[in-house]
Design an enzyme around this catalytic site. Sequence first.
Site, PDB file in Angstrom:
ATOM      1  N   ARG A 156       0.932  -6.547  -9.703  1.00  0.00           N
ATOM      2  CA  ARG A 156       1.372  -5.844  -8.482  1.00  0.00           C
ATOM      3  C   ARG A 156       1.582  -6.808  -7.317  1.00  0.00           C
ATOM      4  O   ARG A 156       2.082  -6.409  -6.266  1.00  0.00           O
ATOM      5  CB  ARG A 156       0.432  -4.693  -8.123  1.00  0.00           C
ATOM      6  CG  ARG A 156      -0.949  -5.091  -7.677  1.00  0.00           C
ATOM      7  CD  ARG A 156      -1.772  -3.889  -7.203  1.00  0.00           C
ATOM      8  NE  ARG A 156      -3.092  -4.308  -6.792  1.00  0.00           N
ATOM      9  CZ  ARG A 156      -3.895  -3.606  -6.021  1.00  0.00           C
ATOM     10  NH1 ARG A 156      -3.530  -2.440  -5.566  1.00  0.00           N
ATOM     11  NH2 ARG A 156      -5.097  -4.064  -5.706  1.00  0.00           N
TER      12      ARG A 156
ATOM     13  N   HIS B 155       0.174   3.760 -10.349  1.00  0.00           N
ATOM     14  CA  HIS B 155      -0.770   4.164  -9.296  1.00  0.00           C
ATOM     15  C   HIS B 155      -0.026   4.894  -8.162  1.00  0.00           C
ATOM     16  O   HIS B 155       0.031   4.409  -7.022  1.00  0.00           O
ATOM     17  CB  HIS B 155      -1.425   2.871  -8.787  1.00  0.00           C
ATOM     18  CG  HIS B 155      -2.606   3.039  -7.889  1.00  0.00           C
ATOM     19  ND1 HIS B 155      -2.638   3.920  -6.846  1.00  0.00           N
ATOM     20  CD2 HIS B 155      -3.801   2.412  -7.876  1.00  0.00           C
ATOM     21  CE1 HIS B 155      -3.794   3.820  -6.222  1.00  0.00           C
ATOM     22  NE2 HIS B 155      -4.519   2.911  -6.843  1.00  0.00           N
TER      23      HIS B 155
ATOM     24  N   GLU C  55      -2.544   9.263 -10.787  1.00  0.00           N
ATOM     25  CA  GLU C  55      -2.085   8.086 -11.528  1.00  0.00           C
ATOM     26  C   GLU C  55      -1.980   8.357 -13.024  1.00  0.00           C
ATOM     27  O   GLU C  55      -2.925   8.861 -13.634  1.00  0.00           O
ATOM     28  CB  GLU C  55      -3.040   6.921 -11.258  1.00  0.00           C
ATOM     29  CG  GLU C  55      -3.285   6.716  -9.764  1.00  0.00           C
ATOM     30  CD  GLU C  55      -4.378   5.704  -9.480  1.00  0.00           C
ATOM     31  OE1 GLU C  55      -4.505   4.734 -10.241  1.00  0.00           O
ATOM     32  OE2 GLU C  55      -5.116   5.895  -8.498  1.00  0.00           O
TER      33      GLU C  55
ATOM     34  N   ARG D  21       0.856  -1.204   0.000  1.00  0.00           N
ATOM     35  CA  ARG D  21       0.000   0.000   0.000  1.00  0.00           C
ATOM     36  C   ARG D  21       0.892   1.255   0.000  1.00  0.00           C
ATOM     37  O   ARG D  21       1.313   1.733   1.040  1.00  0.00           O
ATOM     38  CB  ARG D  21      -0.899  -0.027   1.243  1.00  0.00           C
ATOM     39  CG  ARG D  21      -1.765   1.181   1.436  1.00  0.00           C
ATOM     40  CD  ARG D  21      -2.910   1.311   0.476  1.00  0.00           C
ATOM     41  NE  ARG D  21      -3.905   0.270   0.623  1.00  0.00           N
ATOM     42  CZ  ARG D  21      -4.799  -0.040  -0.325  1.00  0.00           C
ATOM     43  NH1 ARG D  21      -4.809   0.612  -1.481  1.00  0.00           N
ATOM     44  NH2 ARG D  21      -5.659  -1.009  -0.134  1.00  0.00           N
TER      45      ARG D  21
HETATM   46  C1  BG6 Z   1      -7.799   3.613  -7.425  1.00  0.00           C
HETATM   47  C2  BG6 Z   1      -9.178   3.230  -7.916  1.00  0.00           C
HETATM   48  O1  BG6 Z   1      -6.930   3.704  -8.504  1.00  0.00           O
HETATM   49  O2  BG6 Z   1      -7.321   2.586  -6.547  1.00  0.00           O
HETATM   50  C3  BG6 Z   1     -10.084   3.039  -6.714  1.00  0.00           C
HETATM   51  O3  BG6 Z   1      -9.672   4.242  -8.770  1.00  0.00           O
HETATM   52  C4  BG6 Z   1      -9.498   2.003  -5.761  1.00  0.00           C
HETATM   53  O4  BG6 Z   1     -11.366   2.658  -7.167  1.00  0.00           O
HETATM   54  C5  BG6 Z   1      -8.097   2.445  -5.391  1.00  0.00           C
HETATM   55  O5  BG6 Z   1     -10.312   1.926  -4.611  1.00  0.00           O
HETATM   56  C6  BG6 Z   1      -7.368   1.497  -4.432  1.00  0.00           C
HETATM   57  O6  BG6 Z   1      -7.384   0.199  -4.902  1.00  0.00           O
HETATM   58  P1  BG6 Z   1      -6.753  -0.986  -4.061  1.00  0.00           P
HETATM   59  O7  BG6 Z   1      -7.155  -2.241  -4.791  1.00  0.00           O
HETATM   60  O8  BG6 Z   1      -5.267  -0.777  -4.057  1.00  0.00           O
HETATM   61  O9  BG6 Z   1      -7.354  -0.888  -2.687  1.00  0.00           O
END
Ligand code: BG6
Length: 303
Positions: free
Chosen positions: A103, A172, A275, A77
């Site tokens: 990922r 991301h 992103e 994360r």
């Molecule tokens: C973003 C998406 O890029 O990532 C969201 O637009 C999503 O919808 C977020 O909730 C986080 O995703 P994740 O799978 O890493 O919890």
Amino acid sequence: MASASRISALNQRFEIPGIAAIVEERKGFPSVRVQTPDVTGEVQLYGGQVSSWKPAGAEEVFFVSSKTRWQEGTAIRGGVPICFPWFADRTEGPKSPAHGLVRTKPWRLEAITHADSNVTVALSTSADETTKKVWQGDYHLLFCATFGDQLRLELIVTNRGSLTFKFEEALHSYYRVGNVEKTKVRGLGGCTYVDKTDARKEKHQRGDVTLTGETDRVYRGTSSSVEIEDPVLRRRILVAKEDSRDTVVWNPWTQKAAAMADLGADEWRQFVCVETANVGDHGVTLGEVQAHTMTALISVNSM
Ligand code: BG6
């Protein structure tokens, strides 16, 4: 191969003494650490994920959650997760992991090079029997992260099979900010976005983006640079890009964040995801041996 001998074998092949080495701060999660007088940085082999970048004289640019699970099968994360071959939830095909297949995979280290004051780390991952059961594309991904006073991120997707495929992709990036409520994202005024917090309605952006609640937006047809203005850390992060037609802006805000086990209390305030992406009908189609490169070029200036 046992962890320690694997790290030592990787270092024998790739280490540049005093500049870049493979380390294992968390058991089972090797990373490449870059340290020169001009820059420090880190990229994880798991997910091919940049987790740190700090040009000399600047503070850390990326946010990584203190509650990241560091567990196979779960994404890290923070930093720059790579989404491929779909973005967010898969819209066609069987139920599959959010943000695609790469990922949560260990990537292969291909090279570390040092030229001028830049260090480039190249990593790759390819389709295998397991990924082909979920998604048929015979892909090869090469990711090059060049750490210097700028950070250049290049994702090169090649179709190695005879079957044409269409994919979505995103870098991301979790940018660290002093307080997301005081942060502005500039450069998206006048654009149309899909609001994922409001039944995917198409909306028009007036002026700069300020975040005042859960934000999950895909800004469409946005090929030019955006700037994150952070008055608390007194800096501007400029994200320029090539061959990316979408920009996603995301922050889960209080309630969603509280339900996320891998995010510390109140940590949602400390980042904004901006992103660099190609999603939806901007997905890319590749025939046999064709390749596509998407690039993000990031720089930081103090205010
Ligand atoms: C973003 C998406 O890029 O990532 C969201 O637009 C999503 O919808 C977020 O909730 C986080 O995703 P994740 O799978 O890493 O919890």
